[in-house]
Design an enzyme around this catalytic site. Structure first.
Site, PDB file in Angstrom:
ATOM      1  N   ASP A  95       0.866  -1.184   0.000  1.00  0.00           N
ATOM      2  CA  ASP A  95       0.000   0.000   0.000  1.00  0.00           C
ATOM      3  C   ASP A  95       0.903   1.234   0.000  1.00  0.00           C
ATOM      4  O   ASP A  95       2.126   1.120   0.092  1.00  0.00           O
ATOM      5  CB  ASP A  95      -0.983  -0.029   1.166  1.00  0.00           C
ATOM      6  CG  ASP A  95      -0.308   0.092   2.516  1.00  0.00           C
ATOM      7  OD1 ASP A  95       0.931   0.232   2.566  1.00  0.00           O
ATOM      8  OD2 ASP A  95      -1.012   0.033   3.531  1.00  0.00           O
ATOM      9  N   ASP A 149      -2.429   8.287  -1.857  1.00  0.00           N
ATOM     10  CA  ASP A 149      -3.703   9.004  -1.832  1.00  0.00           C
ATOM     11  C   ASP A 149      -4.070   9.414  -0.414  1.00  0.00           C
ATOM     12  O   ASP A 149      -3.434   8.994   0.545  1.00  0.00           O
ATOM     13  CB  ASP A 149      -4.832   8.141  -2.424  1.00  0.00           C
ATOM     14  CG  ASP A 149      -5.142   6.925  -1.554  1.00  0.00           C
ATOM     15  OD1 ASP A 149      -4.251   6.501  -0.768  1.00  0.00           O
ATOM     16  OD2 ASP A 149      -6.260   6.389  -1.652  1.00  0.00           O
ATOM     17  N   ASP A 273      -7.988  -7.319   0.207  1.00  0.00           N
ATOM     18  CA  ASP A 273      -7.069  -7.577   1.309  1.00  0.00           C
ATOM     19  C   ASP A 273      -7.797  -7.220   2.589  1.00  0.00           C
ATOM     20  O   ASP A 273      -8.672  -6.349   2.583  1.00  0.00           O
ATOM     21  CB  ASP A 273      -5.808  -6.699   1.216  1.00  0.00           C
ATOM     22  CG  ASP A 273      -6.064  -5.290   1.730  1.00  0.00           C
ATOM     23  OD1 ASP A 273      -6.654  -4.492   0.980  1.00  0.00           O
ATOM     24  OD2 ASP A 273      -5.733  -5.005   2.888  1.00  0.00           O
ATOM     25  N   CYS A 311     -13.956 -27.954   5.637  1.00  0.00           N
ATOM     26  CA  CYS A 311     -12.678 -27.283   5.395  1.00  0.00           C
ATOM     27  C   CYS A 311     -11.591 -28.314   5.135  1.00  0.00           C
ATOM     28  O   CYS A 311     -11.510 -29.337   5.814  1.00  0.00           O
ATOM     29  CB  CYS A 311     -12.302 -26.408   6.579  1.00  0.00           C
ATOM     30  SG  CYS A 311     -10.727 -25.561   6.340  1.00  0.00           S
ATOM     31  N   CYS A 313      -8.317 -27.714   5.329  1.00  0.00           N
ATOM     32  CA  CYS A 313      -7.014 -27.302   5.861  1.00  0.00           C
ATOM     33  C   CYS A 313      -6.458 -28.325   6.848  1.00  0.00           C
ATOM     34  O   CYS A 313      -7.168 -29.172   7.377  1.00  0.00           O
ATOM     35  CB  CYS A 313      -7.104 -25.916   6.501  1.00  0.00           C
ATOM     36  SG  CYS A 313      -7.589 -25.880   8.229  1.00  0.00           S
ATOM     37  N   CYS A 316      -8.101 -28.373  10.428  1.00  0.00           N
ATOM     38  CA  CYS A 316      -9.372 -29.095  10.535  1.00  0.00           C
ATOM     39  C   CYS A 316      -9.169 -30.600  10.387  1.00  0.00           C
ATOM     40  O   CYS A 316      -9.966 -31.385  10.899  1.00  0.00           O
ATOM     41  CB  CYS A 316     -10.360 -28.571   9.490  1.00  0.00           C
ATOM     42  SG  CYS A 316     -10.937 -26.903   9.895  1.00  0.00           S
ATOM     43  N   HIS A 342      -6.162 -21.761   9.793  1.00  0.00           N
ATOM     44  CA  HIS A 342      -7.481 -22.172   9.317  1.00  0.00           C
ATOM     45  C   HIS A 342      -8.203 -21.013   8.629  1.00  0.00           C
ATOM     46  O   HIS A 342      -8.770 -21.173   7.550  1.00  0.00           O
ATOM     47  CB  HIS A 342      -8.354 -22.716  10.456  1.00  0.00           C
ATOM     48  CG  HIS A 342      -9.808 -22.697  10.094  1.00  0.00           C
ATOM     49  ND1 HIS A 342     -10.400 -23.670   9.316  1.00  0.00           N
ATOM     50  CD2 HIS A 342     -10.778 -21.766  10.335  1.00  0.00           C
ATOM     51  CE1 HIS A 342     -11.670 -23.348   9.099  1.00  0.00           C
ATOM     52  NE2 HIS A 342     -11.932 -22.203   9.714  1.00  0.00           N
TER      53      HIS A 342
HETATM   54 ZN   LIG Z   1      -9.818 -25.471   8.420  1.00  0.00          ZN
END
Ligand SMILES: [Zn+2]
Length: 392
Positions: A95, A149, A273, A311, A313, A316, A342
């Protein structure tokens, strides 16, 4: 050996206003709609870079304001640039520092030239101008550089918002000129302009017109997610993305909650973001397809279910809500690490699901199904279906 282009955006499918595609850059490809984890101070908090990549992130964000104050842009440059310094070899967006100067520092003076402020770390005095912001982002070695800006609060008087927007457009031209003078960095990086104008359609149209006249690789929608609420944000997104060029990526800065992302993609946004998945992870909150969960809640104390049954991941696949509840209650840092991992993985799975739905021409069905499962429990707890009761 084929060299990646400096910056090339290809839209592969559209569905209503929603689009999916790819941005090709020197350091890799960014699949859109994209979510960029925030790596404020050269780290995505509580995550190793390889773990961030494993969640599916193609690009991360770094903050000019934080990095210029500590460790300093010149020092990062001497150490080989931000990618080498933090061990992330894929694209980084930085940024411009403008927003955070306004929100974090002790702002001492705002003029046409730029902003003077005192560091929130040690009170030291600094000056940030469009030219210095471009120089810092060049020293960091940023792949996507943001124009400098000013982002006024949306509740300021209209005349003030208009004057601020006009100054930001003059700063956008100065950013363009300074970026283009950056030699080798300019040949390898991209520059995005930032639309301002708060919630006002005609100001946003004038801002978009000024940016198009200057010409940028991508266009950000700034000045939202500053406390206006989802309804006002969506009302602005009903017109703002359409004012920006069709063939360039549109980036909604600082957004947002999972339902914000779905609603913004439906309105034609390609990039996001937000600190929410990482910050929430450190505060004991997990995002799931059925809405957010507060792991501090005693209801999870003996719950053997994972955070989210769907999920994919590693967290999990391995850990129970009961264990994550315990870590969170005990203030163990592993709790923050696992919940962050996660949450980032969940956000990337959400983006992947949106990309797939757009490609299949089924985005509206996805949006409705998502909101009925997620929205119905938004902000509340939902009891899990198994292992929820401790024997008494
Ligand atoms: Zn997860």
């Amino acid at each position: 050996m084929t060299q990646q282009p400096r910056f090339h955006f290809r839209i592969e499918a559209t569905d209503g206003k929603a689009r999916t595609g790819r941005i090709a850059m020197r350091r890799g490809e960014i699949r859109t709609p994209a979510f960029m984890p925030v790596g404020t101070a050269a780290t995505v908090k509580a995550m190793k870079p390889e773990s961030v990549r494993a969640t599916g992130a193609d690009i991360i964000l770094g903050n000019t304001y934080h990095l210029m104050l500590r460790p300093g842009a010149e020092r990062v440059a001497r150490l080989g640039g931000l990618h080498r310094f933090m061990n992330w070899d894929r694209p980084i967006l930085t940024d411009s520092g403008g927003y955070q100067v306004m929100s974090l520092s002790d702002l001492t003076k705002l003029t046409e030239k730029g902003v003077e402020f005192r560091s929130h770390i040690d009170g030291s005095r600094h000056m940030l101008t469009p030219e210095r912001s471009m120089e810092i982002q060049c020293l960091l070695g940023s792949d996507i550089v943001m124009a400098f800006d000013e982002c006024p609060r949306a509740d300021r008087p209209m005349a003030e918002i208009e004057a601020s927007m006009e100054m930001s457009m003059r700063w956008a031209q100065r950013s363009r000129d300074a970026f283009d003078a950056g030699g080798e960095h300019a040949e390898n990086a991209a520059l995005f302009g930032i639309q301002q104008g708060a919630l006002d359609e005609s100001l946003r149209a004038r801002s978009a017109e000024a940016l198009r006249a200057i010409g940028f690789d991508g266009y950000a929608i700034g000045g939202l997610a500053v406390g206006e609420g989802q309804e006002a944000m969506f009302a602005t997104l009903d017109f703002a993305p359409g004012q920006l060029p069709e063939d360039a990526p549109r980036y909604l800065m600082g957004v947002g909650k999972p339902d914000d992302l779905v609603g913004a993609v439906a309105r034609g946004v390609d990039m996001f973001d937000c600190v929410l998945p990482t910050r929430s992870g450190r505060n004991g909150q997990a995002f799931t397809w059925s809405g957010p969960l507060n792991l501090r809640n005693a209801g999870h104390a003996e719950d053997t279910a994972p955070l989210d049954e769907r999920c994919e991941c590693a967290v999990c696949g391995t850990y129970s809500r009961a264990y994550l509840h315990h870590l969170t209650k005990a203030g163990e840092m592993l709790g923050a690490m696992l919940l962050t991992e996660h949450n980032l993985a969940f956000y990337q799975q959400l983006m992947a699901a949106m990309r797939k739905a757009i490609a299949e021409g089924a985005f509206e069905k996805f949006r409705v199904d998502f909101l009925s499962e997620y929205g119905s429990t938004c902000g509340r707890e939902r009891a899990t279906t198994r292992g929820k009761q401790a024997p008494s």
